[in-house]
Design a protein around this motif. Structure first.
Motif, PDB file in Angstrom:
ATOM      1  N   ARG A  85       0.834  -1.201   0.000  1.00  0.00           N
ATOM      2  CA  ARG A  85       0.000   0.000   0.000  1.00  0.00           C
ATOM      3  C   ARG A  85       0.874   1.259   0.000  1.00  0.00           C
ATOM      4  N   VAL A  86       2.016   1.162  -0.695  1.00  0.00           N
ATOM      5  CA  VAL A  86       2.947   2.291  -0.734  1.00  0.00           C
ATOM      6  C   VAL A  86       2.299   3.504  -1.371  1.00  0.00           C
ATOM      7  N   GLU A  87       1.548   3.273  -2.443  1.00  0.00           N
ATOM      8  CA  GLU A  87       0.977   4.395  -3.190  1.00  0.00           C
ATOM      9  C   GLU A  87       0.023   5.211  -2.319  1.00  0.00           C
ATOM     10  N   GLU A  88      -0.838   4.530  -1.553  1.00  0.00           N
ATOM     11  CA  GLU A  88      -1.792   5.292  -0.743  1.00  0.00           C
ATOM     12  C   GLU A  88      -1.099   5.976   0.433  1.00  0.00           C
ATOM     13  N   TRP A  89      -0.036   5.366   0.962  1.00  0.00           N
ATOM     14  CA  TRP A  89       0.749   6.035   2.004  1.00  0.00           C
ATOM     15  C   TRP A  89       1.318   7.351   1.472  1.00  0.00           C
ATOM     16  N   GLU A  90       1.838   7.303   0.242  1.00  0.00           N
ATOM     17  CA  GLU A  90       2.370   8.511  -0.379  1.00  0.00           C
ATOM     18  C   GLU A  90       1.250   9.519  -0.635  1.00  0.00           C
ATOM     19  N   MET A  91       0.066   9.014  -1.036  1.00  0.00           N
ATOM     20  CA  MET A  91      -1.081   9.906  -1.251  1.00  0.00           C
ATOM     21  C   MET A  91      -1.459  10.629   0.038  1.00  0.00           C
ATOM     22  N   ARG A  92      -1.453   9.919   1.163  1.00  0.00           N
ATOM     23  CA  ARG A  92      -1.794  10.559   2.435  1.00  0.00           C
ATOM     24  C   ARG A  92      -0.793  11.659   2.772  1.00  0.00           C
ATOM     25  N   LEU A  93       0.487  11.385   2.530  1.00  0.00           N
ATOM     26  CA  LEU A  93       1.506  12.391   2.817  1.00  0.00           C
ATOM     27  C   LEU A  93       1.383  13.606   1.904  1.00  0.00           C
TER      28      LEU A  93
END
Length: 413
Positions: A85-93
């Motif tokens: 879920r790297v992409e959504e972690w980056e989206m949150r940041l």
């Protein structure tokens, strides 16, 4: 000459037995430890050996001043899952809200979709790569939960993958059925229907196939209510499986008291646990599993009430909570440091949390977790001056050897 009584004898170092007593590490300086048939046959000061080392064992290993602890135990992971879920972690940041992420197909639904689609062998291979750093840190026992399948075949596939993970990496793996993790998309409007599936099909089948060592659930406002969780616990009890619980992570739902009433092995997270919940856990002997990785990544501000746990004599374990959404942690040693820094455990309490108390959380206290005669000879060997260093250093591993069942274990590829 009669055959040597022991298979291997380690000496010339120091032992942190982690056995309970006056010394917090159970220290034996200038110690010796012998293994026979995979179990610890003798332990004590080398000066007290009942004969010459070369006459006592077929193989004598010099520790050269190093320290030996029980093999580390990561007692709460979700190590088997599809994708990440790297992409959504980056989206949150970058400012995206959880609603934005959900609309884009993120969150647990993404992990469910990827896990359902992944072949079993692919799940095993990915998990083996994922846990390799844990093995390099001296981990010899790992708990793995299901919970990203959320339907019969996929939940069983995850549990089979976890069993294979143990067989293929040579470590001890315990499995927990976490079908009551979240509502799958197809049951979003039918909570009762999904709970019936869990209780009447998934739990019985996992028990029949001996794929689950325990049953877990997520008791939370975004998970399942205490009443719903109790239905799952009743199903577990009906099929002879002990229970564990994700309890009081984000709010007080009374989960800890409920789990204690069912004799739960552990309650995990516990940031919002109440005095009543702690009292129930203390009476039941339920272990508190603390998960500082999730606390850190979610930027939580309310820490588990460690002082209250300590005052009640509740055993505290430490684990990575390795998962794709809230704790992509692949270092148990880092979790020891976080437990000390964020939750104010002592280094000795943190190490006990990854050995003696972690074993209790898995129902394995008679088998592993301390260096005592009769227990499995699972060891971690460390290039340190004192055991507190295991919780002190940030990054890297001072582990220079692992032993599984009395046999040196290969480093992971």
């Amino acid at each position: 000459m009669s055959a040597a009584p022991w298979d291997t004898l380690w000496l010339g170092g120091h032992l942190a037995t982690m056995a309970e007593g006056a010394d917090p590490y159970g220290t034996i300086r200038g110690g010796a430890l012998a293994a026979k048939d995979g179990r610890i046959a003798w332990i004590g000061a080398a000066a007290d050996l009942p004969g010459r080392p070369e006459e006592l064992a077929r193989r004598v290993v010099g520790l050269e001043g190093r320290w030996v602890t029980p093999g580390l135990i990561d007692c709460h992971t979700h190590a088997v899952f599809g994708g990440d879920r790297v992409e959504e972690w980056e989206m949150r940041l970058n400012g995206a809200s959880y609603a934005d992420i959900a609309r884009s197909g993120g969150g647990i639904n993404r992990s469910v979709a990827l896990t359902r689609a992944a072949p079993e062998g692919e799940l095993v291979a990915a998990a083996a790569r994922r846990i390799a750093p844990l093995l390099a840190e001296g981990v010899t026992t790992l708990e793995v939960k299901s919970g990203y399948g959320l339907e019969l075949d996929s939940e069983l596939k995850m549990l089979r993958a976890a069993r294979r993970l143990g067989a293929e990496t040579g470590i001890r793996v315990r499995t927990s059925l976490l079908a009551a993790h979240a509502l799958p998309p197809e049951y979003r409007q039918d909570r009762a229907g999904y709970l019936e599936l869990v209780c009447r099909k998934i739990v019985p089948e996992a028990a029949r196939l001996r794929l689950a060592d325990a049953v877990d659930a997520f008791c939370e406002t975004i998970g399942f209510t205490a009443a719903e969780t109790e239905l799952v616990f009743q199903a577990a009890r009906d099929h002879g499986l002990p229970v564990k619980l994700h309890a009081e992570q984000l709010s007080d739902q009374g989960g800890a008291a409920l789990a204690a009433r069912y004799g739960a092995l552990s309650c995990d997270h516990l940031e919002y646990v109440t005095a009543a919940g702690l009292d129930a856990m203390a009476r039941a002997g339920t272990v508190a599993v603390l998960l500082p990785g999730a606390f850190y990544l979610l930027r939580e501000t309310q820490a588990p009430p460690v002082a209250e746990m300590r005052a009640r004599g509740i055993p505290m374990a430490i684990a990575t909570d390795l998962n794709p959404g809230t704790s992509p942690a692949r270092s148990l040693l880092l979790m020891l440091n976080m437990a000390c820094t964020l939750f104010r455990l002592t280094p000795a309490e943190a190490l006990a949390g990854a050995t003696r108390n972690a074993a209790k959380a898995l129902g394995l206290a008679d088998e592993i977790g301390t260096l005592e005669p009769g227990k499995a000879c699972d060891l971690a060997i460390w290039e340190v001056e004192r055991p507190a260093e295991l919780a002190y250093w940030l990054g890297g591993s001072a582990c220079v050897g692992r032993v599984m069942g009395g046999v040196p274990a290969a480093w992971p590829a």
